[in-house]
Design a protein around this motif. Structure first.
Motif, PDB file in Angstrom:
ATOM      1  N   LYS B  15       0.819  -1.487   0.084  1.00 14.31           N
ATOM      2  CA  LYS B  15       0.279  -0.130  -0.128  1.00 14.31           C
ATOM      3  C   LYS B  15       0.598   1.575  -0.337  1.00 14.31           C
ATOM      4  N   LEU B  36     -13.127  -2.198 -13.517  1.00 13.91           N
ATOM      5  CA  LEU B  36     -12.526  -2.493 -12.687  1.00 13.91           C
ATOM      6  C   LEU B  36     -13.244  -2.948 -12.685  1.00 13.91           C
ATOM      7  N   ASN B  38     -14.224  -6.649  -9.455  1.00  7.45           N
ATOM      8  CA  ASN B  38     -13.602  -6.435  -8.159  1.00  7.45           C
ATOM      9  C   ASN B  38     -14.601  -8.170  -7.570  1.00  7.45           C
ATOM     10  N   PHE B  65      -6.185   8.256  -8.787  1.00 12.97           N
ATOM     11  CA  PHE B  65      -6.620   7.216 -10.778  1.00 12.97           C
ATOM     12  C   PHE B  65      -6.783   8.130 -11.432  1.00 12.97           C
ATOM     13  N   ILE B  79      -2.382   4.063 -10.405  1.00 12.03           N
ATOM     14  CA  ILE B  79      -2.594   4.671  -9.150  1.00 12.03           C
ATOM     15  C   ILE B  79      -1.759   4.960  -9.056  1.00 12.03           C
ATOM     16  N   ALA B  82      -1.364   3.490  -4.474  1.00 12.90           N
ATOM     17  CA  ALA B  82      -2.408   2.718  -4.041  1.00 12.90           C
ATOM     18  C   ALA B  82      -3.078   2.011  -2.544  1.00 12.90           C
ATOM     19  N   ASP B  86      -8.223  -1.055  -4.178  1.00 14.53           N
ATOM     20  CA  ASP B  86      -7.420  -1.327  -4.541  1.00 14.53           C
ATOM     21  C   ASP B  86      -7.482  -3.143  -5.273  1.00 14.53           C
ATOM     22  N   TYR B  90      -8.214  -5.696 -13.551  1.00 15.03           N
ATOM     23  CA  TYR B  90      -8.501  -3.746 -14.202  1.00 15.03           C
ATOM     24  C   TYR B  90      -8.227  -4.640 -15.573  1.00 15.03           C
TER      25      TYR B  90
END
Lengths: 113, 115
Positions: B15, B36, B38, B65, B79, B82, B86, B90
Motif C-alpha cells: 500500500k 474495474l 472486484n 487514479f 494508481i 495504491a 484497490d 483491471y
C-alpha cells in the motif's frame, strides 16, 4: 438508476440437459442487452446481443437468449449443455448505442459430467 | 488478428506504492475502456476514450487514479498511491464504431494485489 440483476450466483446442470441462466434489467427506454462469458484467466468474450427485432437471439457456441419486455428479462439458454460451457456468465445492458454498459454480478455455470 | 493486450498480468505491491497498467487495443479500434472488476462482481467502467479524448471518466477516482491515451492507441492506467481496497482485476477493452453497436473486446486483465 440502471441496473442488471443475475439472481443466481451459481447454476449446476448435468451435461446434455438444457440450461438457463437468468437475467433481469432495469434500463430506460429500449435497452441494448448482452451476454458475455469469462473463462479462467481470460478476458470476457462476447456471446450475443439484442438490440431490436426477433425476441430470440442466437449467439456463439449454441447459446441463445430470449428478450421479454414485459418481464424485463433476457435469460440465456442452451438446449444441451456441454462440460466446456462451465464458466462465469455476465448479463449486461445499455440504454443506447453510445451508453456505457452496466454488467450484472455474474453467474457461475457448472456443467456436471 | 491479435486481441487486446494487457500487461502485466499480475502485480503485487505494498500500500501507498504507485502502480501502472498498460493496454494495447485491437488495431483500428478507436474506443478504449478501462474497467474495474472486484471479486464476485461484474466489471465497472472507470473511463472510456474516443481516440485521445476521455469521453466518460465520471467513475474514475481522480484523487488517486489517472489514465492517458496520448496517441489514441495504447493506454496507461495509474494508481498513486495504491490502497488495500484497490486490489481487483483491471480490464481493458476496445471497440470500433462500425455497425449498430460497438461490441467490446476485452483483454485478459491485470490482477492487482495490494498488501
Amino acid at each position: 438508476a440502471q441496473s442488471v440483476a443475475q439472481p443466481e450466483d451459481q447454476v449446476n446442470v448435468a451435461e446434455g440437459n438444457p440450461l438457463t441462466v437468468k437475467c433481469t434489467y432495469s434500463v430506460s427506454g429500449n435497452p441494448y442487452l448482452f451476454w458475455y462469458v469469462q473463462y479462467p484467466n481470460r478476458g470476457l468474450q462476447f456471446l450475443l446481443k439484442y438490440i431490436t427485432g426477433d425476441n430470440l437471439v442466437k449467439g456463439s457456441y449454441g447459446f441463445e437468449a430470449e428478450f421479454n419486455k414485459s418481464q424485463t428479462s433476457f435469460h440465456l439458454k442452451k438446449p444441451s449443455a456441454l462440460v466446456s460451457d462451465s464458466a462465469l456468465y455476465f448479463c449486461a445492458a445499455a440504454m443506447n448505442r453510445d451508453d456505457k454498459i452496466i454488467f450484472g454480478k455474474g453467474t457461475r455455470l457448472h456443467i456436471l459430467p | 488478428e491479435a486481441g487486446v493486450v494487457q500487461s502485466p498480468r499480475y502485480k503485487i505491491i505494498e500500500k501507498k506504492q504507485p502502480v501502472a497498467f498498460w493496454c494495447n487495443p485491437i488495431s483500428g479500434h478507436n474506443t478504449l475502456y478501462w474497467y474495474l472488476q472486484n471479486l464476485g462482481q461484474g466489471p465497472e467502467l472507470l473511463i472510456r476514450y474516443e481516440n485521445e479524448e476521455a469521453v466518460d471518466d465520471s467513475q474514475l477516482p481522480k484523487d488517486r487514479f489517472s489514465a492517458e491515451r496520448l496517441k489514441g492507441v495504447d493506454s496507461t492506467l495509474k494508481i498513486q498511491p495504491a490502497e488495500l481496497g484497490d486490489s481487483a482485476v483491471y480490464l481493458c477493452a476496445s471497440s470500433s464504431m462500425d455497425g449498430d453497436y460497438n461490441e467490446q473486446f476485452f483483454g485478459p486483465g491485470t490482477r492487482l494485489t495490494v498488501l
